[in-house]
Design a protein around this motif. Structure first.
Motif, PDB file in Angstrom:
ATOM      1  N   ALA A  11      44.445  51.476  41.536  1.00 58.10           N
ATOM      2  CA  ALA A  11      43.092  51.591  42.081  1.00 58.10           C
ATOM      3  C   ALA A  11      43.124  51.794  43.594  1.00 58.10           C
ATOM      4  CB  ALA A  11      42.297  50.331  41.749  1.00 58.10           C
ATOM      5  N   ILE A  12      42.476  52.863  44.044  1.00 57.16           N
ATOM      6  CA  ILE A  12      42.337  53.182  45.460  1.00 57.16           C
ATOM      7  C   ILE A  12      40.852  53.050  45.824  1.00 57.16           C
ATOM      8  CG2 ILE A  12      42.675  54.931  47.249  1.00 57.16           C
ATOM      9  CD1 ILE A  12      45.312  54.021  46.085  1.00 57.16           C
ATOM     10  N   GLN A  13      40.587  52.563  47.013  1.00 56.32           N
ATOM     11  CA  GLN A  13      39.200  52.363  47.439  1.00 56.32           C
ATOM     12  C   GLN A  13      38.533  53.700  47.738  1.00 56.32           C
ATOM     13  OE1 GLN A  13      37.449  49.140  47.854  1.00 56.32           O
ATOM     14  NE2 GLN A  13      35.939  50.768  47.564  1.00 56.32           N
ATOM     15  N   THR A  14      37.900  54.291  46.726  1.00 52.10           N
ATOM     16  CA  THR A  14      37.181  55.559  46.867  1.00 52.10           C
ATOM     17  C   THR A  14      35.889  55.487  46.055  1.00 52.10           C
ATOM     18  OG1 THR A  14      38.124  56.661  44.927  1.00 52.10           O
ATOM     19  CG2 THR A  14      39.394  56.796  46.977  1.00 52.10           C
ATOM     20  N   ALA A  15      35.059  56.511  46.226  1.00 51.39           N
ATOM     21  CA  ALA A  15      33.774  56.550  45.534  1.00 51.39           C
ATOM     22  C   ALA A  15      33.925  56.709  44.026  1.00 51.39           C
ATOM     23  CB  ALA A  15      32.922  57.694  46.095  1.00 51.39           C
ATOM     24  N   ILE A  16      35.094  57.175  43.569  1.00 55.38           N
ATOM     25  CA  ILE A  16      35.272  57.350  42.121  1.00 55.38           C
ATOM     26  C   ILE A  16      35.160  56.007  41.397  1.00 55.38           C
ATOM     27  CG2 ILE A  16      37.792  57.070  41.942  1.00 55.38           C
ATOM     28  CD1 ILE A  16      37.772  59.559  40.106  1.00 55.38           C
ATOM     29  N   LEU A  17      35.426  54.910  42.118  1.00 54.95           N
ATOM     30  CA  LEU A  17      35.290  53.591  41.512  1.00 54.95           C
ATOM     31  C   LEU A  17      33.831  53.261  41.207  1.00 54.95           C
ATOM     32  CD1 LEU A  17      37.860  51.415  43.521  1.00 54.95           C
ATOM     33  CD2 LEU A  17      38.205  52.714  41.423  1.00 54.95           C
ATOM     34  N   ASP A  18      32.910  53.977  41.858  1.00 52.25           N
ATOM     35  CA  ASP A  18      31.491  53.761  41.589  1.00 52.25           C
ATOM     36  C   ASP A  18      31.113  54.180  40.180  1.00 52.25           C
ATOM     37  OD1 ASP A  18      31.257  52.855  44.177  1.00 52.25           O
ATOM     38  OD2 ASP A  18      30.483  54.763  44.969  1.00 52.25           O
ATOM     39  N   GLN A  19      31.967  55.012  39.552  1.00 50.94           N
ATOM     40  CA  GLN A  19      31.719  55.423  38.175  1.00 50.94           C
ATOM     41  C   GLN A  19      32.139  54.341  37.179  1.00 50.94           C
ATOM     42  OE1 GLN A  19      33.461  59.299  37.380  1.00 50.94           O
ATOM     43  NE2 GLN A  19      33.096  59.982  39.470  1.00 50.94           N
ATOM     44  N   MET A  20      32.758  53.278  37.689  1.00 51.33           N
ATOM     45  CA  MET A  20      33.272  52.208  36.840  1.00 51.33           C
ATOM     46  C   MET A  20      32.499  50.922  37.117  1.00 51.33           C
ATOM     47  SD  MET A  20      37.332  52.947  37.470  1.00 51.33           S
ATOM     48  CE  MET A  20      38.005  54.615  37.340  1.00 51.33           C
ATOM     49  N   THR A  21      32.491  50.020  36.153  1.00 48.01           N
ATOM     50  CA  THR A  21      31.798  48.754  36.342  1.00 48.01           C
ATOM     51  C   THR A  21      32.577  47.871  37.314  1.00 48.01           C
ATOM     52  OG1 THR A  21      32.967  47.664  34.523  1.00 48.01           O
ATOM     53  CG2 THR A  21      30.921  48.856  33.979  1.00 48.01           C
ATOM     54  N   PRO A  22      31.896  47.001  38.079  1.00 46.21           N
ATOM     55  CA  PRO A  22      32.605  46.090  38.992  1.00 46.21           C
ATOM     56  C   PRO A  22      33.636  45.233  38.268  1.00 46.21           C
ATOM     57  CG  PRO A  22      30.251  46.080  39.452  1.00 46.21           C
ATOM     58  CD  PRO A  22      30.432  46.876  38.199  1.00 46.21           C
ATOM     59  N   GLU A  23      33.319  44.847  37.040  1.00 44.18           N
ATOM     60  CA  GLU A  23      34.260  44.026  36.280  1.00 44.18           C
ATOM     61  C   GLU A  23      35.543  44.790  35.979  1.00 44.18           C
ATOM     62  OE1 GLU A  23      30.164  42.658  35.889  1.00 44.18           O
ATOM     63  OE2 GLU A  23      31.099  44.603  35.435  1.00 44.18           O
TER      64      GLU A  23
ATOM     65  N   SER B  46      47.231  43.881  40.248  1.00 47.63           N
ATOM     66  CA  SER B  46      48.109  44.254  41.354  1.00 47.63           C
ATOM     67  C   SER B  46      48.817  43.042  41.931  1.00 47.63           C
ATOM     68  CB  SER B  46      47.293  44.927  42.466  1.00 47.63           C
ATOM     69  OG  SER B  46      48.077  45.069  43.636  1.00 47.63           O
ATOM     70  N   PRO B  47      50.144  43.075  42.025  1.00 48.37           N
ATOM     71  CA  PRO B  47      50.841  41.965  42.686  1.00 48.37           C
ATOM     72  C   PRO B  47      50.366  41.743  44.122  1.00 48.37           C
ATOM     73  CG  PRO B  47      52.391  43.289  41.454  1.00 48.37           C
ATOM     74  CD  PRO B  47      51.090  44.040  41.444  1.00 48.37           C
ATOM     75  N   MET B  48      49.895  42.805  44.788  1.00 44.70           N
ATOM     76  CA  MET B  48      49.384  42.660  46.156  1.00 44.70           C
ATOM     77  C   MET B  48      47.929  42.191  46.189  1.00 44.70           C
ATOM     78  SD  MET B  48      51.016  45.830  48.311  1.00 44.70           S
ATOM     79  CE  MET B  48      52.798  46.107  48.329  1.00 44.70           C
ATOM     80  N   LYS B  49      47.287  42.175  45.014  1.00 46.48           N
ATOM     81  CA  LYS B  49      45.908  41.699  44.884  1.00 46.48           C
ATOM     82  C   LYS B  49      44.939  42.429  45.814  1.00 46.48           C
ATOM     83  CE  LYS B  49      47.182  38.734  41.823  1.00 46.48           C
ATOM     84  NZ  LYS B  49      46.948  39.051  40.393  1.00 46.48           N
ATOM     85  N   ARG B  50      45.092  43.747  45.880  1.00 46.89           N
ATOM     86  CA  ARG B  50      44.166  44.539  46.675  1.00 46.89           C
ATOM     87  C   ARG B  50      44.145  45.970  46.156  1.00 46.89           C
ATOM     88  NH1 ARG B  50      46.447  48.171  50.325  1.00 46.89           N
ATOM     89  NH2 ARG B  50      48.596  47.817  51.010  1.00 46.89           N
ATOM     90  N   LEU B  51      43.154  46.714  46.593  1.00 51.47           N
ATOM     91  CA  LEU B  51      43.102  48.140  46.337  1.00 51.47           C
ATOM     92  C   LEU B  51      43.990  48.871  47.336  1.00 51.47           C
ATOM     93  CD1 LEU B  51      39.230  48.488  45.938  1.00 51.47           C
ATOM     94  CD2 LEU B  51      40.909  48.513  44.083  1.00 51.47           C
ATOM     95  N   GLY B  52      44.476  50.031  46.956  1.00 57.49           N
ATOM     96  CA  GLY B  52      45.188  50.878  47.907  1.00 57.49           C
ATOM     97  C   GLY B  52      44.204  51.573  48.826  1.00 57.49           C
TER      98      GLY B  52
END
Length: 244
Positions: A183-195, A204-210
């Motif tokens: 998961a990368i922090q982009t607008a395409i994530l808006d097409q997906m539910t927050p959950e 993610s082992p780093m517990k963050r978005l790319g």
């Protein structure tokens, strides 16, 4: 981040999906490195990098690709880099609830569009004898993401297509690779539910978005002469999530 610079002066980059998100950041990096940039997108970029031009292209339509290529060649005379980022995620639904028309659209844009691009642009690169193609795949194409079957299947196809094309071109100076982000922090994530997005972060082992910059920096290296013995490879961008 350490500042690594590249000199792509005199070379031309086509960036699909270059109006926003990862594609826009890649376009900015190419321009900063001195490349001539042609952004192919359904929408015009709000703030294109200096010197970049825009051409409206739907990558699922071969005639629009041909017109975009003609416009690019008229403007810049050639194609050295194809950074292919245009995509369509579709809704997050189980297979039993997935509309067949939506499935077909996801496959057409993400997978068949990748073929259409290569079919048109590889002959131009072969005439010059050199080039770099970087397809944006996804970790979903390696692992299979539940409730995203069409997207996972399409991106798995992009990975397989990348490997096949790379082998066909292995004895040329055209290198073909793909990047598989989580998961990368982009607008395409808006097409997906927050959950759904949170589930990807939790994996993610780093517990963050790319970040889009991390993706762009990888594409710059894959475009460079340093990428000489790498072809048909999948470069993970997953914060340690990828397992193979």
């Amino acid at each position: 981040m350490t500042n690594v610079s590249y000199d792509f002066s005199g070379r031309t980059a086509i960036v699909t999906g270059g109006a926003a998100g990862i594609g826009a950041e890649i376009a900015r990096h190419y321009a900063a490195a001195g490349a001539r940039v042609m952004i192919w997108d359904m929408n015009a970029p709000a703030s294109p990098p200096g010197g970049a031009e825009y051409c409206k292209v739907d990558i699922s339509q071969p005639d629009q690709i041909e017109q975009g290529l003609a416009t690019t060649l008229d403007a810049f005379g050639g194609v050295d880099f194809l950074s292919h980022n245009a995509g369509f995620a579709g809704p997050t639904l189980p297979v039993t609830d997935c509309d067949p028309d939506t499935w077909a659209k996801v496959i057409e844009v993400n997978l068949t569009g990748t073929f259409y691009l290569a079919h048109a642009i590889v002959p131009v690169m072969l005439q010059k004898g050199t080039g770099r193609i970087i397809n944006m795949a996804s970790l979903a194409g390696k692992e299979g993401t539940p409730n995203a079957s069409a997207y996972s299947a399409a991106k798995a196809g992009v990975i397989g297509f990348t490997k096949s094309l790379a082998k066909e071109l292995a004895q040329t100076d055209i290198r073909v690779n793909c990047v598989a982000p989580a998961a990368i922090q982009t607008a395409i994530l808006d097409q997906m539910t927050p959950e759904f997005v949170q589930v990807m972060i939790d994996k993610s082992p780093m517990k963050r978005l790319g970040s889009i910059e991390e993706a762009a920096r990888m594409v710059m290296w894959l475009s460079s002469e340093d990428c000489s013995f790498n072809s048909g490879a999948v470069f993970d961008l997953s914060g340690g999530r990828a397992t193979y």
